[in-house]
Design a protein around this motif. Structure first.
Motif, PDB file in Angstrom:
ATOM      1  N   GLY A   1      72.980  54.330  46.727  1.00  0.00           N
ATOM      2  CA  GLY A   1      73.104  53.198  47.643  1.00  0.00           C
ATOM      3  C   GLY A   1      74.475  53.108  48.289  1.00  0.00           C
TER       4      GLY A   1
ATOM      5  N   ASN B   1      76.961  42.060  58.640  1.00  0.00           N
ATOM      6  CA  ASN B   1      76.224  41.135  57.783  1.00  0.00           C
ATOM      7  C   ASN B   1      77.214  40.067  57.327  1.00  0.00           C
TER       8      ASN B   1
ATOM      9  N   ASP C   1      81.194  50.750  56.979  1.00  0.00           N
ATOM     10  CA  ASP C   1      79.859  50.544  56.401  1.00  0.00           C
ATOM     11  C   ASP C   1      78.876  50.448  57.570  1.00  0.00           C
TER      12      ASP C   1
HETATM   13  C1  LIG Z   1      76.575  45.339  54.794  1.00  0.00           C
HETATM   14  C2  LIG Z   1      75.980  45.860  53.526  1.00  0.00           C
HETATM   15  N1  LIG Z   1      76.584  46.899  52.914  1.00  0.00           N
HETATM   16  C3  LIG Z   1      76.088  47.397  51.756  1.00  0.00           C
HETATM   17  C4  LIG Z   1      74.971  46.858  51.156  1.00  0.00           C
HETATM   18  C5  LIG Z   1      74.486  47.432  49.863  1.00  0.00           C
HETATM   19  O1  LIG Z   1      73.614  48.486  50.136  1.00  0.00           O
HETATM   20  P1  LIG Z   1      72.804  49.286  49.012  1.00  0.00           P
HETATM   21  O2  LIG Z   1      71.644  48.429  48.624  1.00  0.00           O
HETATM   22  O3  LIG Z   1      72.382  50.545  49.700  1.00  0.00           O
HETATM   23  O4  LIG Z   1      73.725  49.552  47.878  1.00  0.00           O
HETATM   24  C6  LIG Z   1      74.312  45.784  51.768  1.00  0.00           C
HETATM   25  C7  LIG Z   1      73.134  45.177  51.149  1.00  0.00           C
HETATM   26  O5  LIG Z   1      72.741  44.076  51.450  1.00  0.00           O
HETATM   27  C8  LIG Z   1      74.842  45.280  52.986  1.00  0.00           C
HETATM   28  O6  LIG Z   1      74.259  44.251  53.623  1.00  0.00           O
END
Ligand SMILES: Cc1ncc(COP(=O)(O)O)c(C=O)c1O
Length: 347
Positions: free
Chosen positions: A46, A122, A150
């Motif tokens: 992730g 986000n 990101d």
């Molecule tokens: C901006 C952002 N970065 C990273 C993540 C985490 O991602 P992952 O579920 O692939 O670890 C999220 C999950 O909501 C996110 O919104």
């Protein structure tokens, strides 16, 4: 894939990870404007793991990390757990992080690294315009500050053309690019990646020490899905669905929430960020909503200094339904009540 590959899938796929998946990711990154070789990529569990590995590798406890405000809470939690300090930079809901404010912050503070979501952030859903991406790269280069980019929502932009990554405007050495399939495909698959530039060896080793390897089966499955074109077909559909759901949810906020409520117009993804009347405490609202089995994200979790008390983030990923409409009516009623309560108390 389990039928096809049998025992091959029961072994570790040590970092940097599945070669075919890295090939497919490198091919896709061209759309974000990044010329990447499969060997530049390390598969992670992730995007959160990718971000944490980057932070651990280039910063130390006590170091200052410049971030957007509001920012994704997972990043704030990683910074906190690693003993680092978040420096919140004001961010515009349309054009992203304020470069003027960032420039001032860099003059004033010994910022170690900048960690941003430049495409469809986000919770704001904003995307830095290309000229700001270039200006950001130039600004950080002046002070030799690396950027952790990101790009997890980059594939979910609403425009016909995918937004370019900041990495497309810089040298590979300056930006550590992180992403995953969690938002575009499924969080349960747990597959992300990092293109760490000059930190490749260090991050690959740290990844290995952290959990040896990312699970093998989902790496094979996603590689196959990408190779066969299923991902592109799926993206076309889901982008369209999310845009529709965001607009329906926004209309519901207009209909059921107090008049002073303000809502973002995200440039992609599936969340909206809502400014409620000042008197409404979103943490209180969150508790009341949970009691009715309605899940919202209260504003303060998106800030290191607990700002955004009267803000909430709503998720629009579920197809619109009668249940959702009822939930919005209930939520709207709660917001009205919290907004009016103070008035009544004062009378
Ligand atoms: C901006 C952002 N970065 C990273 C993540 C985490 O991602 P992952 O579920 O692939 O670890 C999220 C999950 O909501 C996110 O919104």
């Amino acid at each position: 894939m389990a039928r096809k590959y049998g025992n091959e899938l029961s072994t570790y796929q040590f970092p940097p990870g599945n070669p075919e998946l890295r090939r497919q990711i490198a091919r896709r990154m061209v759309e974000a404007g990044c010329q990447t070789r499969p060997d530049d990529i390390i598969i992670t569990s992730g995007c959160q793991e990718a971000l944490t590995l980057c932070l651990q590798t280039i910063a130390n406890p006590g170091d200052i990390i410049a971030i957007e405000s509001p920012a994704f809470y997972g990043l704030l939690q990683a910074i906190e757990v690693l003993g680092m300090k978040a420096l919140e930079i004001p961010t515009d809901p349309k054009t992203g992080i304020s470069l003027a404010a960032l420039s001032l912050a860099l003059e004033k503070w010994p910022v170690k690294v900048c960690a941003l979501v430049p495409n469809v952030s986000n919770p704001l859903g904003c995307t830095l315009p290309d000229e700001n991406k270039q200006a950001l790269v130039d600004l950080l280069a002046q002070s030799d500050i690396p950027l952790i980019e990101d790009d997890i929502y980059g594939d979910l932009g609403f425009d016909a053309r995918r937004p370019r990554a900041v990495s497309a405007f810089s040298s590979e050495q300056q930006v550590l690019y992180c992403s995953s399939f969690s938002k575009s495909l499924s969080p349960g698959l747990g597959i992300g990646w990092v293109r760490p530039g000059k930190y490749r060896e260090k991050i690959a080793y740290r990844k290995y020490v952290t959990n040896l390897a990312t699970p093998t089966l989902p790496q094979y499955a996603i590689a196959d899905f990408l190779r066969q074109g299923g991902y592109d077909r799926y993206l076309r559909q889901v982008r369209h669905d999310y845009q529709r759901q965001v607009s329906i949810m926004t209309r519901a906020v207009g209909k059921y929430f107090p008049q002073e409520t303000r809502v973002t117009q995200p440039q992609g993804g599936f969340v909206i960020w809502i400014e409620l009347p000042e008197k409404v405490d979103s943490l209180q609202l969150c508790q009341q909503a949970l009691a009715q089995r309605i899940s919202i994200a209260p504003g303060p979790i998106f800030s290191a200094s607990r700002k955004y008390r009267n803000f909430i983030r709503l998720n629009c990923a579920q197809p619109w339904s009668e249940t959702l409409e009822k939930a919005m009516i209930t939520l709207g009623r709660m917001v009205h009540e919290l907004n009016n309560r103070d008035n009544k108390d004062r009378q």
